[in-house]
Design an enzyme around this catalytic site. Structure first.
Site, short mmCIF file in Angstrom:
data_model
loop_
_atom_site.label_atom_id
_atom_site.label_comp_id
_atom_site.label_asym_id
_atom_site.label_seq_id
_atom_site.Cartn_x
_atom_site.Cartn_y
_atom_site.Cartn_z
N HIS A 121 0.87 -1.18 0.00
CA HIS A 121 0.00 0.00 0.00
C HIS A 121 0.91 1.23 0.00
CE1 HIS A 121 -2.83 2.89 1.90
NE2 HIS A 121 -3.79 2.10 1.49
N ASP A 198 2.89 -4.98 8.00
CA ASP A 198 1.67 -4.18 7.84
C ASP A 198 0.49 -5.16 7.94
OD1 ASP A 198 -0.58 -2.90 6.95
OD2 ASP A 198 0.32 -2.09 5.12
N LYS A 224 -10.45 -0.69 10.50
CA LYS A 224 -10.60 -1.85 9.60
C LYS A 224 -10.96 -3.11 10.38
CE LYS A 224 -7.25 -0.15 6.22
NZ LYS A 224 -8.02 0.32 5.08
N CYS A 362 -4.69 2.54 -3.69
CA CYS A 362 -3.45 3.02 -3.07
C CYS A 362 -2.31 2.03 -3.26
CB CYS A 362 -3.63 3.30 -1.58
SG CYS A 362 -4.77 4.63 -1.26
N1 PMP Z 1 -1.89 -0.94 4.54
C1 PMP Z 1 -2.86 -1.67 3.95
C2 PMP Z 1 -2.54 -3.05 3.47
C3 PMP Z 1 -4.14 -1.14 3.79
O1 PMP Z 1 -5.09 -1.87 3.21
C4 PMP Z 1 -4.39 0.17 4.27
C5 PMP Z 1 -5.76 0.80 4.11
N2 PMP Z 1 -6.36 0.62 2.87
C6 PMP Z 1 -3.37 0.88 4.88
C7 PMP Z 1 -2.14 0.29 4.99
C8 PMP Z 1 -3.58 2.25 5.40
O2 PMP Z 1 -4.44 2.25 6.50
P1 PMP Z 1 -4.97 3.61 7.14
O3 PMP Z 1 -5.52 4.42 6.01
O4 PMP Z 1 -6.02 3.17 8.10
O5 PMP Z 1 -3.82 4.28 7.80
#
Ligand code: PMP
Length: 403
Positions: A121, A198, A224, A362
């Site tokens: 991400h 992560d 999440k 992203c």
């Molecule tokens: N890492 C992964 C694998 C994600 O799916 C996400 C959220 N889509 C994030 C990081 C970022 O999370 P946050 O926007 O809650 O900081």
């Protein structure tokens, strides 16, 4: 698992969208909240609210107790050794930025290297790029195969004497791949290198045990995992966190301040400048209670079954292309149908009450590797059903006929 009972715990699931029952398949972006989480937040505001730590008065002490009990709840949930290893942040993104800053400051010098993967991400790419600009470090990338699996032989070849950190995603938010994280960490350790995981997309769906993994750092977001927005966690082994400098300065993170010299608070407060989101941490602890009561193994098995059904049904659709065919996969399905643009598909499904995510998720470098601009992504949670998957499949077939 009594799905109807679980669904009843989530008031939003009974609403309609454009006159159609809501089918919520955007759990990878954020999950809905059970009533107990929202109630815990409201209760704390109505009956306990006061700023935490150092307050001599009754409410401040109660709020502090709740906040620190939430830290203990998180510790227990991921099986950390001590609450000193649980740092509250704003979310996965802030946790990685914190680490990139503090680890980068203390442990890295120009020419050093960090290893990440093709399926990261942006929040596990850009902080390292910022560090690269600031400190002159370089970033090495673990490649993937066409099924969406990391190439572990290539991974091993990336290590040099200058490798200082590995930072990889546990479960891909696009491909659904569950990476062999224990092996990835073990290889890093063979080279004397720590590993950051992560876990944004694994924590809600499977048992995550930081000691069993031997993770040095692990990050996730409350929103999440059926908790509130604005709160997250950085887990770090105490031996590592002790060595790292603070990320932000301010109240809470100090022991003593004078204009000549400031000393910092002990762990984990050294990394928690300013008033923490103590209401949010209560919500997170409640959410972890909620899913623990259902059982992480039960959740994993239920969602696995749902995903297999989803994959099988989606593959019946002519022109269906699924991105991510790793045998070990989580409850995320990314796809494209014929040459229908992902944005058109998402917009038309929305009109049928079906919430999916469209775009690059992203993960633009991954999109480049796949040779596409974006996908449609359906991601499942504990309250989704096979009937809802049928609604999605019928919806996609309807949209396909229009093109
Ligand atoms: N890492 C992964 C694998 C994600 O799916 C996400 C959220 N889509 C994030 C990081 C970022 O999370 P946050 O926007 O809650 O900081």
């Amino acid at each position: 698992m009594d799905i109807q009972k679980i669904r009843n715990d989530f008031p939003i699931l009974s609403r309609e969208v454009y006159g159609k029952p809501l089918v919520y398949f955007d759990n990878g972006a954020t999950t809905q909240k059970p009533r107990c989480v929202v109630d815990a937040i409201v209760d704390e505001y109505y009956s306990v609210n006061a700023n935490v730590h150092r307050g001599v008065h009754f409410l401040s002490q109660k709020a502090t107790e709740l906040h620190e009990a939430s830290r203990e709840r998180v510790r227990e949930f991921i099986n950390a050794r001590s609450t000193n290893e649980i740092v509250f942040t704003r979310g996965t993104t802030e946790s990685i930025n914190l680490l990139a800053y503090s680890f980068g400051e203390a442990m890295m010098k120009p020419g050093d290297e960090v290893i990440i993967s093709t399926m990261e991400h942006h929040s596990n790419i850009v902080p390292w790029q910022l560090l690269a600009e600031r400190k002159g470090i370089s970033i090495k990338i673990i490649p993937i195969n066409d099924q969406g699996e990391l190439l572990l032989d290539d991974y091993e070849k990336l290590f040099t004497a200058k490798t200082k950190l590995v930072s990889v995603v546990h479960v891909s938010n696009v491909l659904g791949t569950v990476n062999p994280i224990n092996k990835i960490i073990a290889v890093a350790h063979q080279h004397g290198v720590p590993c950051l995981v992560d876990a944004a997309q694994s924590i809600p769906h499977m048992k995550v045990d930081v000691q069993e993994m031997d993770a040095d750092f692990l990050v996730f977001s409350a929103h999440k995992v059926y908790g509130p927005t604005g709160v997250g966690v950085l887990y770090g082994k105490e031996s590592w966190l002790d060595k790292l400098p603070p990320y932000q300065g301010g109240g809470e993170m100090i022991q003593h301040v004078s204009f000549e010299k400031t000393t910092f608070n002990e762990l984990p407060f050294k990394f928690e400048a300013g008033t923490p989101d103590y209401i949010g941490t209560t919500g997170l602890a409640k959410a972890l209670d909620y899913i623990s009561n259902i059982g992480m193994d039960q959740i994993a098995a239920y969602e696995q079954d749902l995903t297999e059904y989803g994959l099988q049904r989606l593959k019946e659709i002519p022109g269906m292309r699924i991105f991510g065919e790793a045998p070990e996969r989580g409850s995320v399905i990314s796809f494209l149908v014929g040459n229908i643009h992902h944005f058109d598909m998402g917009t038309l499904l929305d009109r049928l009450g079906i919430a999916v995510r469209t775009g690059h998720h992203c993960a633009q470098p991954l999109m480049q590797r796949l040779g596409i601009e974006g996908t449609v992504r359906a991601s499942f949670g504990i309250y989704n059903t096979k009937e809802e998957i049928d609604v999605l499949v019928n919806g996609i077939q309807r949209v396909s006929k229009m093109f």
